[in-house]
Motif scaffolding. Structure first.
Motif, short mmCIF file in Angstrom:
data_model
loop_
_atom_site.label_atom_id
_atom_site.label_comp_id
_atom_site.label_asym_id
_atom_site.label_seq_id
_atom_site.Cartn_x
_atom_site.Cartn_y
_atom_site.Cartn_z
N PHE A 82 -4.08 4.47 5.30
CA PHE A 82 -3.38 4.31 6.32
C PHE A 82 -3.84 2.88 6.53
CE2 PHE A 82 -6.18 7.88 6.60
CZ PHE A 82 -6.22 8.68 6.36
N ILE A 83 -1.86 3.04 7.15
CA ILE A 83 -1.86 0.98 7.76
C ILE A 83 -1.62 1.31 8.69
CG2 ILE A 83 0.13 -0.35 8.13
CD1 ILE A 83 0.67 0.82 4.96
N ILE A 84 -2.72 0.76 9.69
CA ILE A 84 -2.12 0.54 11.29
C ILE A 84 -1.56 -0.38 11.88
CG2 ILE A 84 -4.44 1.28 13.19
CD1 ILE A 84 -4.28 3.15 11.01
N ASN A 91 -15.09 6.83 4.34
CA ASN A 91 -14.86 7.04 2.27
C ASN A 91 -12.96 6.21 2.99
OD1 ASN A 91 -17.25 7.24 1.68
ND2 ASN A 91 -16.79 9.78 2.41
N LYS A 92 -12.52 6.60 3.45
CA LYS A 92 -10.76 6.27 3.80
C LYS A 92 -11.36 4.59 3.85
CE LYS A 92 -10.14 11.06 5.67
NZ LYS A 92 -9.58 11.06 6.82
N ARG A 93 -9.38 4.40 3.42
CA ARG A 93 -9.49 2.47 3.89
C ARG A 93 -8.21 2.44 4.88
NH1 ARG A 93 -10.32 0.52 -1.49
NH2 ARG A 93 -9.96 -0.87 -0.80
N HIS A 95 1.00 -1.70 -0.17
CA HIS A 95 0.31 0.30 0.05
C HIS A 95 1.05 1.53 0.31
CE1 HIS A 95 -3.49 -2.24 0.67
NE2 HIS A 95 -2.42 -3.71 2.25
N PRO A 96 1.83 1.56 -0.89
CA PRO A 96 2.30 2.82 -1.33
C PRO A 96 1.85 3.46 -0.77
CG PRO A 96 1.80 1.59 -3.61
CD PRO A 96 1.66 0.59 -2.48
N ASP A 97 0.61 4.08 -1.01
CA ASP A 97 -0.06 5.69 -1.35
C ASP A 97 -0.68 5.34 0.29
OD1 ASP A 97 0.75 6.36 -2.97
OD2 ASP A 97 -1.15 5.05 -4.37
N ALA A 98 -0.47 4.32 1.30
CA ALA A 98 -1.07 4.83 3.09
C ALA A 98 0.14 5.60 3.87
CB ALA A 98 -1.15 3.06 3.28
N GLU A 99 -0.66 5.93 4.72
CA GLU A 99 0.35 6.38 5.86
C GLU A 99 0.73 5.95 7.23
OE1 GLU A 99 -0.05 11.45 6.60
OE2 GLU A 99 -1.42 10.37 6.88
#
Ligand code: 13P
Ligand code: SF4
Length: 304
Positions: free
Chosen positions: A233-235, A251-253, A193-197
């Motif tokens: 987002f990566i949690i 609306n967020k992943r 998930h390269p675009d995730a924070e």
């Protein structure tokens, strides 16, 4: 269909019992989704402790691990505190014993003792002040001396040491759920998930915290994702937190940093909540002398 009907029935049953008993339910952010949904309040450890003090109820049902229920009992001697699963204990809290802490205090006579709320009442009673993952640096910096014994989480101690000039003497404890999240796991998830924070809890290893975009408590993460412009987002914390994140941000992943980020002690079934309210047990009790001393450490934290 059968499951939904069951959940609706038991939810109604719990709601009725709550009214009858003048009870409220507090659930930690890691709790099962269906338990969070029937709770009157959900939050991180600090928020649960604060809320427990202000709420007007005869019974508090604490859906979290043992130290959370104990903290509620310490701060609310006039309320009945129920912990539906007596055996839901935090393994990290069990890594520090009062006798070993007393020995460490003798070894460092000039150091103040800061105990993470993830400790037993007896350990809190031996501490100068408590802290949570949301306020550890603030707490440490509020102390007068230059040396601090920090129990029990070595990773939170390391994270805190980056935000203070005081010497931190860490206890050798850790949270099994967060400590076993490796740098390799996190890098793999980032590659997927390269675009995730990347958001991680300070109970994670230093090398994991190092590459995170944000290091904060569970409620800190909830606030962050709500206001962030980002969509993914990566949690890096227990996966139960994702339930509330998804509800609040449809609306967020959200992606768990690893599929193993589960704290089994945090998964209290609805049936146990119902049974506990029905039978008014198990009641959490803390011996009065210990309670008074532990309360001082908790109240000192709440005033910081
Ligand atoms: P928070 O205080 O951030 O909710 O964390 C509690 C906990 O047990 C983390 O593992
Ligand atoms: Fe304890 Fe870790 Fe579970 Fe939090 S996630 S309750 S620190 S074992």
């Amino acid at each position: 269909m059968k499951d939904n009907t069951f959940t609706e029935d038991i939810t109604d049953y719990i709601e009725n019992l709550k009214k009858e008993r003048n009870a409220v339910i507090l659930a930690h952010n890691y709790q099962r989704g269906e338990v969070q949904d029937i709770a009157d309040f959900t939050g991180d450890s600090l928020e649960l402790a604060r809320w427990a003090v202000d709420v007007d109820a005869d019974i508090l049902v604490v859906c979290g691990v043992d130290f959370m229920a104990e903290s509620a009992a310490i701060l609310n001697p006039d309320k009945i505190i129920l912990h539906p699963e007596k055996e839901a204990k935090c393994p990290m809290a069990m890594m520090v014993s009062p006798s070993k802490l007393e020995k460490m205090k003798e070894d460092y006579p000039n150091a103040s003792v800061v105990s993470y709320v993830n400790t037993s009442a007896e350990v809190k009673a031996l501490s100068d002040i408590c802290c949570t993952s949301a306020n550890s640096a603030k707490v440490v910096n509020s102390l007068e001396g230059d040396e601090v014994i920090f129990v029990p989480d070595k990773n939170l101690a390391h994270w805190t040491s980056r935000h203070t000039t005081k010497k931190i003497i860490p206890w050798d404890g850790y949270c099994p759920t967060h400590h076993f999240l490796t740098l390799k796991d996190v890098i793999n998830t980032k590659n997927e998930h390269p675009d995730a924070e990347l958001l991680v809890h300070p109970e994670c290893r230093p090398e994991v915290c190092e590459i995170a975009d944000v290091v904060t408590s569970t409620s800190g993460m909830l606030r962050y994702v709500k206001k962030s412009e980002k969509k993914e987002f990566i949690i890096g914390t227990e996966i139960g937190l994702i339930h509330k994140m998804m509800l609040e941000n449809p609306n967020k992943r959200f992606y768990p940093a690893s599929e193993y980020l589960i704290c089994p002690s945090m998964k209290i079934p609805l049936e146990s909540v119902a049974k506990s309210l029905e039978e008014i047990e198990p009641i959490v009790e803390v011996e009065e002398d210990v309670r008074k001393k532990a309360m001082k450490a908790l109240e000192r934290m709440l005033s910081v």
